[in-house]
Every structure is written in C-alpha cells, then in structure tokens.
Design an enzyme around this catalytic site. Structure first.
Site, mmCIF file in Angstrom:
data_model
loop_
_atom_site.group_PDB
_atom_site.id
_atom_site.type_symbol
_atom_site.label_atom_id
_atom_site.label_comp_id
_atom_site.label_asym_id
_atom_site.label_seq_id
_atom_site.Cartn_x
_atom_site.Cartn_y
_atom_site.Cartn_z
ATOM 1 N N SER A 145 92.055 88.474 45.598
ATOM 2 C CA SER A 145 91.983 89.823 46.451
ATOM 3 C C SER A 145 93.013 89.654 47.734
ATOM 4 C CB SER A 145 90.554 89.802 46.923
ATOM 5 O OG SER A 145 89.614 89.560 45.970
ATOM 6 N N GLU A 146 93.651 90.522 47.931
ATOM 7 C CA GLU A 146 94.203 90.633 49.190
ATOM 8 C C GLU A 146 95.319 89.337 49.014
ATOM 9 O OE1 GLU A 146 94.385 93.015 50.805
ATOM 10 O OE2 GLU A 146 92.565 94.022 50.061
#
Length: 415
Positions: A145-146
């Site tokens: 994520s990210e």
C-alpha cells in the site's frame, strides 16, 4: 536493451457514511453505499473500461511488445464484482493477451505492514488468493500500500515467497545511487527490489497538464529522450502512477491519450528501449547492490514518509485503537466481521485525518468527504467503537459468559 516497466495502481475505499455518536450500539451498518456505487460506476465507464480497451488495442497493434502491470486492491475488486462486473471481464480480456501482470498487495490497501505483521500476512495471502481465483495468475512481485517499504517489511515479504518488491526510489534513501537498477533487500538478498522513478512517473502524474511547468507541453519525443539520455549503463525505468491519471487527473483535452499512444509507438520501434513486466525484469536482470531502508518510506508527498497517515495525534490514536482489536477479531472468526474489518483498514480513512494539506499546498489530496480532519476522526472512531462492541459480543469468551448466565437464570427459576 533498456527496460521500461509500466504499472498502474487502482484503489477505492469503502467510504463510511455519516455515523453519529447516537448510532453506536443501535445501527451497525457503516458504509455510504450510494456514494461508493456511483463513484465506482462513474470511474468504470469514464476511465477503466476505455483505458482497458486502449491498452488491449496497443498490445494487439504491437504484437505483444507492449506490456503493463496492475496493482488492484482487494476492496476495489470487490466493488467491481458488486457494482460493475464488466470491469472484471475487461481485465480478464487483458490477461488473455499474455502481456498483463497482476501484482500482489494488501487486500485492504492498509497500513498493516507497519502495525501488525500477522494481519499484514493474512491480507497479502487473501489478496494473492483473490488474484489467482479471478485471473489465473500467482503474483511473484509485491507492491505494498502506498509503496510503503523498509528493510524489515521487505524481509517479511521475502519470507512469504515473493521474488521481488516495488517501492519508491526516494532520494534520501538512494543518495547518489540511481533508481534505474535492480537492488535487493538488505536483510534478505533473495528479495529483489524495483524502485519507482519518481521523476518520470510524477512528470505524467502531476505535471502533464500544468501549463506553468517549465517543460510544458510534455511530448512523447521529449519523454523518450529523457529516458535514453539518463545513462548508458542504467537498465530499468519503473514508471508508476494511479490508473485514473489517464483520463481523470489528465483529461482528454490535455492530450494524454495521444501522448500514451505515441509514447508506446516510439518505445516499441526503438532499438534501445523495450517494455517488460516486473516479474520478467526480476528474472532477467541481476542486482547491483542492496538498498538500506531502516525506516519506512512511501511514495507520498515530498517527504516520502508515512506522515500522510501517521503524522498527527488523531491518526495515531485511530490506528492504535484499530489494531488493538485485532485479537478480538481472531477470536471471533466471524466472516461478516472480517469483511468489515478489511473495509475499515483502508489507508484512505487515515489520510482523511491528515492536517498536512493545511500548510502544504503541494500535497495531492484525494477526494475527501469530510469538512475537516477532526470530523473524519470523530466519524471513524464512532464506527470503530460500535464495531468493537459487536466484536466483543461475538467472541467465544463473551458467549460462554452469556451462556453461563442463561443457565443460572434457568436453575434459579426452577428452585
């Protein structure tokens, strides 16, 4: 040959409805179905389906010499299945070309990698299984994520059997080194690391439509020349941005579609450049050294750290309370509660609480349904409190206590 690995992120959270303090204990449904459905259907019809058709045409036109990869969160896949399954069919058609690769990530697009290792592993396995069942691919490369990454996170990912991981080519981590090589994890050298070239990526992601940018307009010829002039020994250019960059952040009038078509044409016809998928890059290129990342980095904002999600007391309080209840969920084993647990872990809920954008005009905030970070925090904590109450009722220990209390009442009534 210099390789170009082009991959897109697709993520949508299940946004929460306005959930008041008085709803706690009385109303156990938390999500804004109307907003979530209308948003995903609009994005499907205006961005995802047209873009998929365009990519398929480019792959067919160039006889498979154009390759791309996708990282799609589990929550987004569920939205596609629920509200617009035609998008899933469209991605399956892309898979059939043999030129599209799916990357693994956390199912909920969560921050679990920095908060709860067991939960992180559970989500990654859930996402990997979802990709296998839908698209027939077993992801070999992980994208957190990210793009969150550290040495320790990479080591955990390696222990799960992945061959490679993608993260940000952050300048404060690389120093004088170039992001245009394959590196390896400093704790487990078996895991190869691909670094996003943030300049090449953000020139399209953020600057393409900016008429005040010194390089405006960005032409395909200029973009390709930057890649070719970067250095004779450099091997791989990882270009990554949100899929909606093509069509939403940069609309049709900006010329983004013509840019993409011409860029692909130029690369495929070039004698020095070629497109390839992350897994092929990892298989075919050797590492030049390890990359040392003692503290987590991300692709967010100029700091490339976690401050967008963990930068103030509101965010940290909410995150700590969220992961404090993980043991309750494990005790419960309730599939319906696990589904909700996934939805409320999305990193977006914590970005909505960020105060950075008040002082930094360059922060790229996604659509925020709240009037202030404080409103986002209060709404989230109301939901979390009710969720915890329901979870406590569902644990075996609670059921046992209630069962004993019920038996005592029956015995007392018969005396």
């Amino acid at each position: 040959m210099k390789k170009i690995s082009l991959y897109f992120q697709i993520h949508h959270p299940f946004n929460l409805r306005k959930y008041r303090f008085l709803d706690i204990g009385n109303d156990h449904y938390y999500f804004d179905d109307y907003h979530n459905e209308s948003e995903i259907q609009n994005m499907a019809s205006s961005i995802y389906l047209p873009n998929n058709d365009r990519l398929k045409r480019l792959i067919e036109t160039h006889d498979g010499n154009f390759k791309v990869a996708f990282s799609i969160s589990g929550t987004t896949i569920e939205m596609f299945e629920k509200y617009c399954p035609v998008v899933i069919d469209s991605f399956k058609e892309l898979v059939e070309t043999g030129c599209v690769e799916f990357l693994a990530e956390t199912y909920a697009h969560s921050l679990s990698s920095v908060k709860d290792e067991n939960e992180f592993k559970r989500q990654v396995e859930q996402h990997r299984s979802k990709i296998e069942s839908l698209f027939g691919q077993t992801p070999k490369v992980f994208r957190n994520s990210e793009l969150i990454y550290s040495d320790e996170i990479g080591s955990v990912v390696a222990s799960m059997g992945f061959d490679g991981m993608i993260t940000e080519g952050a300048k404060h981590v690389l120093g004088w080194k170039s992001p245009n090589f394959v590196y390896c994890n400093s704790l487990n050298p078996r895991l190869k690391i691909l670094l996003r070239n943030y300049k090449l990526s953000d020139d399209i992601r953020f600057k393409f439509s900016n008429t005040e940018w010194s390089e405006y307009p960005l032409t395909p010829e200029k973009y390709v020349s930057w890649i070719k002039s970067s250095g004779d020994t450099e091997e791989i250019y990882n270009i990554c941005f949100d899929y909606e960059t093509i069509g939403k952040q940069n609309n049709k009038e900006s010329g983004i579609y013509d840019f993409v078509d011409s860029f692909v044409d130029l690369v495929v016809s070039d004698k020095v450049l070629e497109f390839d998928t992350p897994s092929n890059v990892i298989d075919r290129l050797q590492t030049i050294s390890s990359v040392h990342v003692p503290y987590p980095i991300s692709w967010s904002d100029e700091e490339r750290d976690l401050s967008s999600w963990m930068g103030n007391d509101l965010q940290n309080e909410a995150l700590n309370k969220l992961y404090d209840i993980a043991p309750l969920l494990q005790e419960s084993g309730n599939a319906e509660m696990l589904e909700i647990w996934n939805y409320i872990q999305s990193s977006d809920h914590f970005r909505y609480m960020s105060t950075k954008w008040f002082s930094d005009g360059e922060i790229q905030m996604k659509e925020n349904p709240y009037d202030s970070p404080y409103d986002a925090f209060i709404n989230y904590m109301n939901v979390l409190n009710d969720f915890k109450i329901q979870l406590e009722k569902d644990t075996p220990e609670k059921k046992l206590v209630e069962g004993i209390a019920g038996l005592k009442k029956i015995i007392e009534a018969q005396l």
